[in-house]
Design a protein around this motif. Structure first.
Motif, mmCIF file in Angstrom:
data_model
loop_
_atom_site.group_PDB
_atom_site.id
_atom_site.type_symbol
_atom_site.label_atom_id
_atom_site.label_comp_id
_atom_site.label_asym_id
_atom_site.label_seq_id
_atom_site.Cartn_x
_atom_site.Cartn_y
_atom_site.Cartn_z
ATOM 1 N N THR A 1 -19.534 30.418 -3.412
ATOM 2 C CA THR A 1 -18.428 29.949 -4.241
ATOM 3 C C THR A 1 -17.111 30.501 -3.720
ATOM 4 O O THR A 1 -16.857 31.708 -3.770
ATOM 5 C CB THR A 1 -18.628 30.348 -5.712
ATOM 6 O OG1 THR A 1 -19.880 29.843 -6.175
ATOM 7 C CG2 THR A 1 -17.514 29.762 -6.572
ATOM 8 N N VAL B 1 -14.943 26.436 -5.956
ATOM 9 C CA VAL B 1 -15.664 25.328 -5.324
ATOM 10 C C VAL B 1 -16.760 25.891 -4.427
ATOM 11 O O VAL B 1 -16.635 27.002 -3.897
ATOM 12 C CB VAL B 1 -14.687 24.446 -4.500
ATOM 13 C CG1 VAL B 1 -14.170 25.190 -3.279
ATOM 14 C CG2 VAL B 1 -15.327 23.127 -4.094
ATOM 15 N N ASN B 2 -17.833 25.131 -4.288
ATOM 16 C CA ASN B 2 -18.970 25.595 -3.492
ATOM 17 C C ASN B 2 -18.969 24.982 -2.099
ATOM 18 O O ASN B 2 -18.714 23.782 -1.929
ATOM 19 C CB ASN B 2 -20.284 25.225 -4.178
ATOM 20 C CG ASN B 2 -20.458 25.916 -5.508
ATOM 21 O OD1 ASN B 2 -20.076 27.081 -5.670
ATOM 22 N ND2 ASN B 2 -21.019 25.219 -6.483
ATOM 23 N N ASP C 1 -18.963 20.813 3.489
ATOM 24 C CA ASP C 1 -17.643 21.036 2.904
ATOM 25 C C ASP C 1 -17.028 22.350 3.395
ATOM 26 O O ASP C 1 -17.707 23.194 3.997
ATOM 27 C CB ASP C 1 -17.680 20.948 1.386
ATOM 28 C CG ASP C 1 -17.919 19.518 0.894
ATOM 29 O OD1 ASP C 1 -17.695 18.578 1.683
ATOM 30 O OD2 ASP C 1 -18.325 19.340 -0.264
ATOM 31 N N ASP D 1 -9.893 20.562 -2.160
ATOM 32 C CA ASP D 1 -10.745 21.723 -2.381
ATOM 33 C C ASP D 1 -12.071 21.634 -1.628
ATOM 34 O O ASP D 1 -12.896 22.545 -1.728
ATOM 35 C CB ASP D 1 -11.003 21.925 -3.876
ATOM 36 C CG ASP D 1 -11.488 20.679 -4.596
ATOM 37 O OD1 ASP D 1 -11.305 19.564 -4.072
ATOM 38 O OD2 ASP D 1 -12.060 20.806 -5.695
ATOM 39 N N HIS D 2 -12.262 20.576 -0.858
ATOM 40 C CA HIS D 2 -13.473 20.430 -0.044
ATOM 41 C C HIS D 2 -13.169 20.411 1.447
ATOM 42 O O HIS D 2 -14.085 20.481 2.258
ATOM 43 C CB HIS D 2 -14.226 19.156 -0.455
ATOM 44 C CG HIS D 2 -14.784 19.234 -1.838
ATOM 45 N ND1 HIS D 2 -16.119 19.507 -2.104
ATOM 46 C CD2 HIS D 2 -14.186 19.118 -3.052
ATOM 47 C CE1 HIS D 2 -16.310 19.532 -3.414
ATOM 48 N NE2 HIS D 2 -15.146 19.310 -4.011
ATOM 49 N N ASP E 1 -19.206 16.241 -5.854
ATOM 50 C CA ASP E 1 -18.563 16.087 -7.157
ATOM 51 C C ASP E 1 -19.003 14.819 -7.874
ATOM 52 O O ASP E 1 -18.335 14.389 -8.825
ATOM 53 C CB ASP E 1 -17.036 16.072 -7.000
ATOM 54 C CG ASP E 1 -16.458 17.448 -6.687
ATOM 55 O OD1 ASP E 1 -17.237 18.409 -6.595
ATOM 56 O OD2 ASP E 1 -15.227 17.548 -6.523
ATOM 57 N N GLN F 1 -14.932 21.065 -15.444
ATOM 58 C CA GLN F 1 -13.938 21.464 -14.458
ATOM 59 C C GLN F 1 -12.495 21.400 -14.954
ATOM 60 O O GLN F 1 -11.621 22.042 -14.396
ATOM 61 C CB GLN F 1 -14.104 20.617 -13.190
ATOM 62 C CG GLN F 1 -13.287 21.077 -11.999
ATOM 63 C CD GLN F 1 -13.660 22.470 -11.507
ATOM 64 O OE1 GLN F 1 -14.718 22.995 -11.822
ATOM 65 N NE2 GLN F 1 -12.772 23.088 -10.750
ATOM 66 N N GLY G 1 -20.535 20.504 -6.374
ATOM 67 C CA GLY G 1 -19.302 21.018 -5.807
ATOM 68 C C GLY G 1 -18.661 22.111 -6.639
ATOM 69 O O GLY G 1 -17.956 22.974 -6.112
ATOM 70 N N HIS G 2 -18.898 22.074 -7.945
ATOM 71 C CA HIS G 2 -18.321 23.060 -8.862
ATOM 72 C C HIS G 2 -19.403 23.484 -9.847
ATOM 73 O O HIS G 2 -20.127 22.652 -10.391
ATOM 74 C CB HIS G 2 -17.141 22.467 -9.620
ATOM 75 C CG HIS G 2 -16.061 21.939 -8.720
ATOM 76 N ND1 HIS G 2 -15.063 22.740 -8.212
ATOM 77 C CD2 HIS G 2 -15.843 20.698 -8.221
ATOM 78 C CE1 HIS G 2 -14.267 22.012 -7.448
ATOM 79 N NE2 HIS G 2 -14.717 20.762 -7.437
#
Length: 281
Positions: free
Chosen positions: A31, A35-36, A52, A87-88, A191, A198, A243-244
């Motif tokens: 993380t 975001v992952n 990502d 964010d990716h 996502d 989120q 993704g989150h």
């Protein structure tokens, strides 16, 4: 290559920030703020890919994370993108300057990855919490990684790891994709759906686990988003990394996805917002 013109550090974090977790021996996620990023490949192997590339200004920490897992000076065989939102792809240009590896994405994302087209602006008017209200600060201009950008293979296989499949899951963005391995039913959903609310600052900070539709302030096609969730639920994943939020598995994942599919209009689609109205036309 070029970074997006509106790149900036976004001062948002969560209790999971800095945590790395191994869901399976060859599937690890980390993380980065909220975001992952995910790696596929066994530890200390030179056969691995990155899925990502995190938040803006994140390349340095990503390099440290992957070096701890795969060894000093290690680099991936390729980078896979679920989509190109800020964010990716935040660390992508800096990572490519050192790694110079192919980046695979759906062709529908190419305009946002070649500097040709900006994403629609985030919608701060959408129904939601504090992170929705401040979404106008989030970058939406394109990056350009033309020298390294490649289309995902038309046969649905994942480069370097053919036991994985990629699945077109649009709605949150036109070329959003998810990755799935049928042999153990692990899903990297990006996502398409997420496991934290989120738009809520509090729930992001504490990472409260609950299955939700895609982030509201950046989702532009809600009908496609619903179809994508139905498609992924039909795979019956046993583990999902999104993704989150934290990874989910078992009954919580199964029931959460079922509830989201059946109640998508009330649980995922906001009551108002400019992209809600656009999707209904």
């Amino acid at each position: 290559m070029e970074k997006n013109e509106d790149e900036k550090f976004i001062p948002i974090t969560s209790v999971s920030a800095g945590d790395g977790r191994e869901e399976l021996k060859d599937v690890f996620y980390y993380t980065n703020q909220i975001v992952n990023i995910v790696t596929i490949g066994s530890p200390k192997s030179d056969q691995w890919v990155l899925v990502d590339s995190g938040m803006p200004k994140s390349a340095g920490i990503i390099k440290k994370v992957v070096e701890e897992r795969f060894g000093r000076d290690s680099k991936p065989r390729a980078i896979l993108l679920t989509h190109g939102h800020f964010d990716h792809v935040g660390g992508l240009v800096d990572l490519l300057e050192e790694w110079a590896v192919n980046v695979y994405a759906h062709p529908f994302e190419f305009p946002f990855l070649t500097g040709e087209k900006s994403y629609p602006e985030p919608d701060p008017s959408v129904e939601g919490g504090m992170l929705a209200k401040i979404s106008s600060i989030y970058p939406h201009e394109p990056i350009s990684i033309k020298p390294f950008l490649k289309p995902l293979p038309a046969d649905g296989r994942v480069p370097e790891f053919p036991e994985w499949e990629w699945i077109h899951t649009p709605g949150h963005s036109p070329g959003h994709v998810s990755f799935f391995r049928p042999t153990d039913s692990i899903l990297l959903a990006g996502d398409a759906f997420i496991t934290v609310k989120q738009d809520s600052l509090y729930k992001v900070l504490v990472q409260k686990e609950e299955i939700h539709g895609p982030p509201r302030y950046l989702t532009t096609d809600w009908k496609a988003a619903h179809d994508s969730v139905q498609k992924l639920a039909g795979l019956h994943p046993k583990v999902a990394i999104t993704g989150h939020g934290n990874a989910m598995k078992g009954n919580a994942l199964r029931e959460g996805l079922r509830d989201l599919v059946e109640n998508f209009r009330t649980k995922a689609i906001p009551s108002h917002g400019k992209y809600v109205e656009a999707s209904q036309k």
